[in-house]
Design an enzyme around this catalytic site. Sequence first.
Site, PDB file in Angstrom:
ATOM      1  N   HIS A   1       0.743  -1.072   0.038  1.00  6.78           N
ATOM      2  CA  HIS A   1      -0.030   0.133   0.041  1.00  6.78           C
ATOM      3  C   HIS A   1       0.799   1.318   0.152  1.00  6.78           C
ATOM      4  CE1 HIS A   1       0.545  -1.002   4.291  1.00  6.78           C
ATOM      5  NE2 HIS A   1       0.834   0.402   4.300  1.00  6.78           N
TER       6      HIS A   1
HETATM    7  C1  T46 Z   1       2.536   0.467   6.875  1.00 10.40           C
HETATM    8  C2  T46 Z   1       3.463  -0.355   7.281  1.00 10.40           C
HETATM    9  C3  T46 Z   1       4.968  -0.310   7.105  1.00 10.40           C
HETATM   10  C4  T46 Z   1      -4.777  -0.666  13.299  1.00 10.40           C
HETATM   11  O1  T46 Z   1      -5.849  -0.870  13.832  1.00 10.40           O
HETATM   12  N1  T46 Z   1      -4.276   0.139  13.936  1.00 10.40           N
HETATM   13  C5  T46 Z   1      -2.467   0.561  13.368  1.00 10.40           C
HETATM   14  O2  T46 Z   1      -2.131   1.701  13.793  1.00 10.40           O
HETATM   15  C6  T46 Z   1      -1.974  -0.081  12.337  1.00 10.40           C
HETATM   16  C7  T46 Z   1      -0.802   0.182  11.679  1.00 10.40           C
HETATM   17  C8  T46 Z   1      -2.861  -1.197  11.799  1.00 10.40           C
HETATM   18  N2  T46 Z   1      -4.089  -1.466  12.423  1.00 10.40           N
HETATM   19  C9  T46 Z   1      -4.706  -2.696  11.786  1.00 10.40           C
HETATM   20  C10 T46 Z   1      -5.294  -2.707  10.624  1.00 10.40           C
HETATM   21  C11 T46 Z   1      -5.192  -4.099   9.864  1.00 10.40           C
HETATM   22  O3  T46 Z   1      -6.428  -4.562  10.448  1.00 10.40           O
HETATM   23  O4  T46 Z   1      -3.952  -3.830  12.038  1.00 10.40           O
HETATM   24  C12 T46 Z   1      -3.980  -4.771  10.906  1.00 10.40           C
HETATM   25  C13 T46 Z   1      -2.728  -4.967  10.128  1.00 10.40           C
HETATM   26  O5  T46 Z   1      -2.400  -3.657   9.170  1.00 10.40           O
HETATM   27  P1  T46 Z   1      -1.957  -3.687   7.887  1.00 10.40           P
HETATM   28  O6  T46 Z   1      -2.469  -4.938   7.089  1.00 10.40           O
HETATM   29  O7  T46 Z   1      -1.977  -2.554   7.435  1.00 10.40           O
HETATM   30  O8  T46 Z   1      -0.530  -4.094   8.404  1.00 10.40           O
HETATM   31  P2  T46 Z   1       0.842  -3.800   7.387  1.00 10.40           P
HETATM   32  O9  T46 Z   1       2.054  -4.752   8.082  1.00 10.40           O
HETATM   33  O10 T46 Z   1       0.598  -4.279   6.071  1.00 10.40           O
HETATM   34  O11 T46 Z   1       1.307  -2.375   7.058  1.00 10.40           O
HETATM   35  C14 T46 Z   1       1.747  -1.623   8.339  1.00 10.40           C
HETATM   36  C15 T46 Z   1       1.032  -0.564   8.238  1.00 10.40           C
HETATM   37  O12 T46 Z   1      -0.540  -0.730   8.503  1.00 10.40           O
HETATM   38  C16 T46 Z   1       1.118   0.494   7.434  1.00 10.40           C
HETATM   39  O13 T46 Z   1       0.772   1.732   7.690  1.00 10.40           O
HETATM   40  O14 T46 Z   1       3.189   1.595   6.155  1.00 10.40           O
HETATM   41  O15 T46 Z   1       3.090  -1.362   8.233  1.00 10.40           O
END
Ligand code: T46
Length: 133
Positions: free
Chosen positions: A50
């Site tokens: 993303h």
């Molecule tokens: C990024 C990369 C480096 C929350 O509820 N609060 C938060 O502050 C974050 C970061 C995530 N979430 C929830 C949203 C999803 O349900 O945690 C779950 C996993 O998030 P995501 O699939 O976006 O995780 P990554 O590892 O793909 O991405 C993360 C960050 O979300 C993103 O901002 O830049 O790490």
Amino acid sequence: MTLCKSYKFPVLGDERGSLIVMDKLSGVPFEIKRVYQILGTKDGVARGFHAHKKLHQLAICVSGNCRMVLDDGEIREDVEMNSPSTGIGIPPMLWHEMYDFSDNCVMVVLASDYYDESDYIRDYQEFREYCSK
Ligand code: T46
């Protein structure tokens, strides 16, 4: 031109061990409103995929190692992350993917704002269209 802007933080310490500070004074280029950790990533899993519309972030691999792909819609770079004293900047509109997480990998991410799903662009085609605007 390189997409990878790295931030080197001083390693303080004494005979007891090391201490690394990450704040505005030590070089974080925004006010930190949120800190999150990515850990326990399963073998073979890739994360990210993303870009953010407005969020500024700085990611530091404080334990172990992983790789991060950075993509601005034209150039794609692949960066190794393996140092607790070096952060990689993730400014707005930079597509990023993380992969090859070691077992002990702990990534700490400093963010300029609170979590907001509407700030994410999770579709690569949509990201490319945003870039060309
Ligand atoms: C990024 C990369 C480096 C929350 O509820 N609060 C938060 O502050 C974050 C970061 C995530 N979430 C929830 C949203 C999803 O349900 O945690 C779950 C996993 O998030 P995501 O699939 O976006 O995780 P990554 O590892 O793909 O991405 C993360 C960050 O979300 C993103 O901002 O830049 O790490």
